[in-house]
Design a protein around this motif. Structure first.
Motif, PDB file in Angstrom:
ATOM      1  N   TYR A   1     -46.672 -76.523 -18.950  1.00 23.34           N
ATOM      2  CA  TYR A   1     -46.625 -77.933 -18.556  1.00 23.34           C
ATOM      3  C   TYR A   1     -47.583 -78.253 -17.414  1.00 23.34           C
ATOM      4  N   TYR A   2     -47.597 -77.439 -16.367  1.00 23.57           N
ATOM      5  CA  TYR A   2     -48.505 -77.687 -15.248  1.00 23.57           C
ATOM      6  C   TYR A   2     -49.824 -76.931 -15.387  1.00 23.57           C
TER       7      TYR A   2
ATOM      8  N   THR B   1     -41.819 -88.519 -15.259  1.00 25.88           N
ATOM      9  CA  THR B   1     -41.757 -89.238 -13.988  1.00 25.88           C
ATOM     10  C   THR B   1     -40.476 -88.972 -13.213  1.00 25.88           C
ATOM     11  N   ASP B   2     -39.699 -87.985 -13.658  1.00 21.42           N
ATOM     12  CA  ASP B   2     -38.489 -87.585 -12.946  1.00 21.42           C
ATOM     13  C   ASP B   2     -38.867 -86.670 -11.793  1.00 21.42           C
ATOM     14  N   LYS B   3     -38.664 -87.141 -10.565  1.00 16.68           N
ATOM     15  CA  LYS B   3     -39.071 -86.359  -9.396  1.00 16.68           C
ATOM     16  C   LYS B   3     -38.070 -85.277  -9.023  1.00 16.68           C
ATOM     17  N   ALA B   4     -36.978 -85.196  -9.762  1.00 18.18           N
ATOM     18  CA  ALA B   4     -36.013 -84.138  -9.474  1.00 18.18           C
ATOM     19  C   ALA B   4     -36.616 -82.772  -9.734  1.00 18.18           C
TER      20      ALA B   4
ATOM     21  N   ARG C   1     -48.237 -85.853 -14.052  1.00 23.01           N
ATOM     22  CA  ARG C   1     -47.549 -84.560 -14.122  1.00 23.01           C
ATOM     23  C   ARG C   1     -47.366 -83.943 -12.741  1.00 23.01           C
ATOM     24  N   VAL C   2     -48.397 -84.023 -11.912  1.00 20.34           N
ATOM     25  CA  VAL C   2     -48.353 -83.362 -10.601  1.00 20.34           C
ATOM     26  C   VAL C   2     -47.495 -84.136  -9.610  1.00 20.34           C
ATOM     27  N   THR C   3     -47.571 -85.471  -9.638  1.00 16.04           N
ATOM     28  CA  THR C   3     -46.897 -86.274  -8.613  1.00 16.04           C
ATOM     29  C   THR C   3     -45.606 -86.930  -9.087  1.00 16.04           C
ATOM     30  N   GLY C   4     -45.414 -87.048 -10.418  1.00 18.33           N
ATOM     31  CA  GLY C   4     -44.258 -87.775 -10.928  1.00 18.33           C
ATOM     32  C   GLY C   4     -44.410 -89.274 -10.779  1.00 18.33           C
ATOM     33  N   ARG C   5     -45.595 -89.741 -10.440  1.00 20.49           N
ATOM     34  CA  ARG C   5     -45.863 -91.180 -10.272  1.00 20.49           C
ATOM     35  C   ARG C   5     -46.838 -91.645 -11.343  1.00 20.49           C
ATOM     36  N   TYR C   6     -46.666 -92.885 -11.785  1.00 21.60           N
ATOM     37  CA  TYR C   6     -47.560 -93.468 -12.784  1.00 21.60           C
ATOM     38  C   TYR C   6     -48.172 -94.746 -12.217  1.00 21.60           C
ATOM     39  N   PRO C   7     -49.401 -94.682 -11.706  1.00 25.97           N
ATOM     40  CA  PRO C   7     -50.008 -95.872 -11.103  1.00 25.97           C
ATOM     41  C   PRO C   7     -50.620 -96.829 -12.124  1.00 25.97           C
ATOM     42  N   GLY C   8     -50.663 -96.446 -13.391  1.00 24.78           N
ATOM     43  CA  GLY C   8     -51.266 -97.300 -14.423  1.00 24.78           C
ATOM     44  C   GLY C   8     -52.580 -96.716 -14.908  1.00 24.78           C
ATOM     45  N   ARG C   9     -52.821 -96.772 -16.230  1.00 21.44           N
ATOM     46  CA  ARG C   9     -54.036 -96.187 -16.792  1.00 21.44           C
ATOM     47  C   ARG C   9     -55.297 -96.862 -16.268  1.00 21.44           C
TER      48      ARG C   9
ATOM     49  N   TYR D   1     -42.494 -73.746 -19.975  1.00 23.38           N
ATOM     50  CA  TYR D   1     -42.632 -73.150 -18.644  1.00 23.38           C
ATOM     51  C   TYR D   1     -43.709 -73.913 -17.870  1.00 23.38           C
ATOM     52  N   ALA D   2     -43.628 -73.872 -16.563  1.00 29.40           N
ATOM     53  CA  ALA D   2     -44.630 -74.552 -15.745  1.00 29.40           C
ATOM     54  C   ALA D   2     -46.019 -73.998 -16.016  1.00 29.40           C
ATOM     55  N   VAL D   3     -46.128 -72.669 -16.080  1.00 25.55           N
ATOM     56  CA  VAL D   3     -47.412 -72.013 -16.328  1.00 25.55           C
ATOM     57  C   VAL D   3     -47.201 -70.915 -17.361  1.00 25.55           C
ATOM     58  N   ASN D   4     -48.058 -70.887 -18.359  1.00 27.94           N
ATOM     59  CA  ASN D   4     -48.054 -69.817 -19.344  1.00 27.94           C
ATOM     60  C   ASN D   4     -49.280 -68.938 -19.090  1.00 27.94           C
ATOM     61  N   PRO D   5     -49.113 -67.658 -18.772  1.00 28.71           N
ATOM     62  CA  PRO D   5     -50.277 -66.810 -18.462  1.00 28.71           C
ATOM     63  C   PRO D   5     -51.231 -66.619 -19.636  1.00 28.71           C
ATOM     64  N   VAL D   6     -50.780 -66.837 -20.858  1.00 30.52           N
ATOM     65  CA  VAL D   6     -51.655 -66.619 -22.020  1.00 30.52           C
ATOM     66  C   VAL D   6     -52.909 -67.477 -21.904  1.00 30.52           C
ATOM     67  N   GLY D   7     -52.750 -68.766 -21.708  1.00 29.65           N
ATOM     68  CA  GLY D   7     -53.906 -69.647 -21.616  1.00 29.65           C
ATOM     69  C   GLY D   7     -54.566 -69.635 -20.263  1.00 29.65           C
ATOM     70  N   VAL D   8     -53.753 -69.654 -19.208  1.00 31.62           N
ATOM     71  CA  VAL D   8     -54.316 -69.765 -17.855  1.00 31.62           C
ATOM     72  C   VAL D   8     -55.142 -68.534 -17.499  1.00 31.62           C
TER      73      VAL D   8
END
Length: 562
Positions: free
Chosen positions: A125-126, A547-550, A360-368, A435-442
């Motif tokens: 995801y990240y 956009t869920d900051k939890a 994704r990083v901030t959980g905020r959507y300022p608009g496209r 998962y946040a990070v998958n080592p396969v691609g990263v």
């Protein structure tokens, strides 16, 4: 069907809701309003995909009307000679086609863009934020390149200074980008025939009336060459051409709006996917070869500095076939039409990539639209810095990152999913399922791009420098399945179910069109865009999850079987 769907007891909670059912969260509400038109961050639902396969394909192919191919081909040909340039163009085209096919198929079949494909194809995801930035960089680099070409045309045709031409070429695309796919489909369909005639007619005329131009073209040895074909020159040229490998991301931004594949439309569906997906490179390679031809044709007249400029190439070509009073207007019209057709796509696709990353990083959507302006700002800065004068250096460096990314994702789909069966066959993009990070691609991407960039900057010697694009492709191709085997595919999915009983795909293998109401934003969404929320015994859409900051800490981080 009831909008509240209860989680299976053995599934566990898929997410905690970002807001109670009493009302929508402000961020989610804003994002919902602004993304329903073009589904910036999510699956494109069947209810929105009303275009036929061929309309989608024509729209996607309209975006490759850019003039940069002519400049890229000309630069390679003038430096290394016609023989090396043609082989380099062919090598790059084969690589782009082979890697682009699985990506285009997944985008069209599952109706998600390349960022969402990347999330579930080895990056997490990240982790896919890395590649979103790579793709966003592609869009503003090529926007700047096309804007520079248009500014050259406006200077020659209308006398506008370059700085003003840069500004005009940037601002004129904003109204079109605001309206997304609906406006872009009409623009691309109506302008493509005019563009094709203006591009092909002068070339056919030159070849028919002066066959000697073909002989001069084929025998040109280049400023750095001695004639013939040599490996180093071919690889250096192919490295520049391969910077275009990320173009498949822009093609998928349109292909995600393909209608479902059925028995009735399967032939046109496949034809559209192949033609507008990896098939874009066929026309792209042809344009690069034409760029070499036209540069050699005008070299003696305008000199090596101006020969790669498309406005000079087509001005001379039109001059040979029509009255002088028509030459400049037609040459400028061709450049302007081409720039508009590609730069609305660059601005549109770039805004999607930046929005995805930021949300994704901030959980905020300022608009496209905010990121349309951000992308255009980067592009304008590059134009004002005169990026056109060191074009091949920028593209040669960038291609290493682009190759590493696209080859990694294509290998995960082709090898890890279908051969090794370590990666889930159906792509997953929803937060909480990944998962946040998958080592396969990263790991594969970082290793491939890092080593190839080191080669490009002569860190391992001058002899190996031309092999940097080969290194990027080979390392990504080898490490992607190797890392999947070592990790046993355990970092693809956090869980095996999203808590909703109904299957994601219908009987034909297409994404289900059944709708449910998201209990956060109260909007209806199709099945693939939702997951169950145990806390409120309801379902929540993928954008409200984003956009869920939890955060993801509410999920049990246990590995799942694929």
């Amino acid at each position: 069907m009831d909008s509240k769907l209860y989680t299976q007891p053995d599934a566990g909670p898929v997410t905690q809701s970002p807001q109670t059912a009493a009302g929508p969260a402000p961020v989610a509400s804003q994002a919902t309003k602004e993304t329903l038109e073009d589904y910036t961050l999510r699956f494109a639902p069947r209810s929105y995909r009303r275009w036929t396969p061929m309309v989608v394909a024509t729209t996607a192919l309209g975006g490759i009307a850019y003039m940069a191919d002519f400049s890229i081909g000309a630069g390679i040909g003038l430096a290394h000679g016609t023989g090396n340039a043609l082989v380099a163009i062919a090598v790059a085209a084969v690589v782009i086609f082979v890697t682009g096919f699985p990506l285009a198929y997944y985008g069209a079949r599952y109706n998600i863009d390349l960022d969402l494909i990347t999330r579930g194809s080895g990056f997490g995801y990240y982790g896919s934020v890395l590649t979103s930035v790579i793709f966003a960089s592609f869009t503003f680099i090529f926007f700047a390149l096309e804007g520079s070409i248009m500014a050259q045309g406006l200077k020659l045709g209308l006398g506008l200074p370059l700085w003003l031409g840069y500004l005009v070429s940037t601002l004129m695309v904003i109204p079109l980008v605001i309206y997304g796919m609906k406006a872009l489909s009409k623009l691309q369909v109506w302008t493509t025939p005019v563009w094709l005639v203006l591009m092909i007619a002068p070339l056919v005329y030159l070849v028919a009336t002066d066959p000697g131009t073909v002989d001069r073209f084929l025998s040109y040895a280049g400023t750095d060459g001695t004639g013939g074909v040599d490996t180093a020159s071919v690889l250096l040229g192919a490295g520049v051409c391969l910077s275009l490998i990320a173009q498949i991301g822009e093609q998928i931004d349109y292909l995600r709006f393909m209608p479902p594949k059925t028995e009735a439309n399967k032939r046109t569906w496949w034809a559209a996917v192949v033609m507008a997906g990896p098939g874009w490179v066929v026309l792209g390679a042809l344009k690069q070869a034409i760029g070499v031809f036209l540069a050699v044709y005008i070299l003696a007249k305008v000199g090596p500095e101006a020969a790669p400029e498309p406005i000079q190439q087509f001005r001379s070509a039109f001059d040979a076939m029509m009255p002088s009073w028509l030459v400049l207007p037609l040459a400028v019209a061709l450049v302007v039409i081409s720039q508009i057709k590609i730069n609305v796509t660059n601005a549109y696709s770039g805004s999607l990539a930046w929005t995805n990353s930021f949300t994704r990083v901030t959980g905020r959507y300022p608009g496209r639209m905010v990121f349309v302006l951000v992308n255009l700002g980067f592009a304008l800065a590059l134009m004002e810095a005169d990026m056109f004068s060191f074009l091949n250096s920028i593209l040669g460096f960038y291609s290493n990152c682009a190759i590493a990314w696209v080859v990694t994702v294509a290998t995960d789909i082709g090898v890890n999913k279908y051969l090794l069966k370590l990666s889930p066959l159906r792509p997953e993009f929803r937060r909480g399922m990944l998962y946040a990070v998958n080592p396969v691609g990263v790991v594969s991407f970082v290793a491939a791009s890092g080593l190839s960039i080191a080669l490009y900057f002569h860190a391992l010697g001058d002899t190996l420098q031309p092999y940097s694009p080969v290194a990027a492709a080979v390392i990504a191709f080898v490490l992607t399945p190797l890392t999947a085997v070592v990790t046993r595919g355990r970092y693809y999915l956090r869980r095996t179910t999203d808590g909703i009983d109904e299957p994601l795909l219908d009987a034909d293998g297409n994404p289900s069109a059944t709708t449910y109401d998201c209990h956060v934003c109260h909007q209806p969404y199709e099945r693939p865009d939702l997951a169950a929320c145990q806390t409120h015994d309801a379902v929540v859409c993928s954008l409200c999850l984003s956009t869920d900051k939890a955060g993801d800490h509410v999920l049990p981080a246990r590995p799942s079987a694929v």
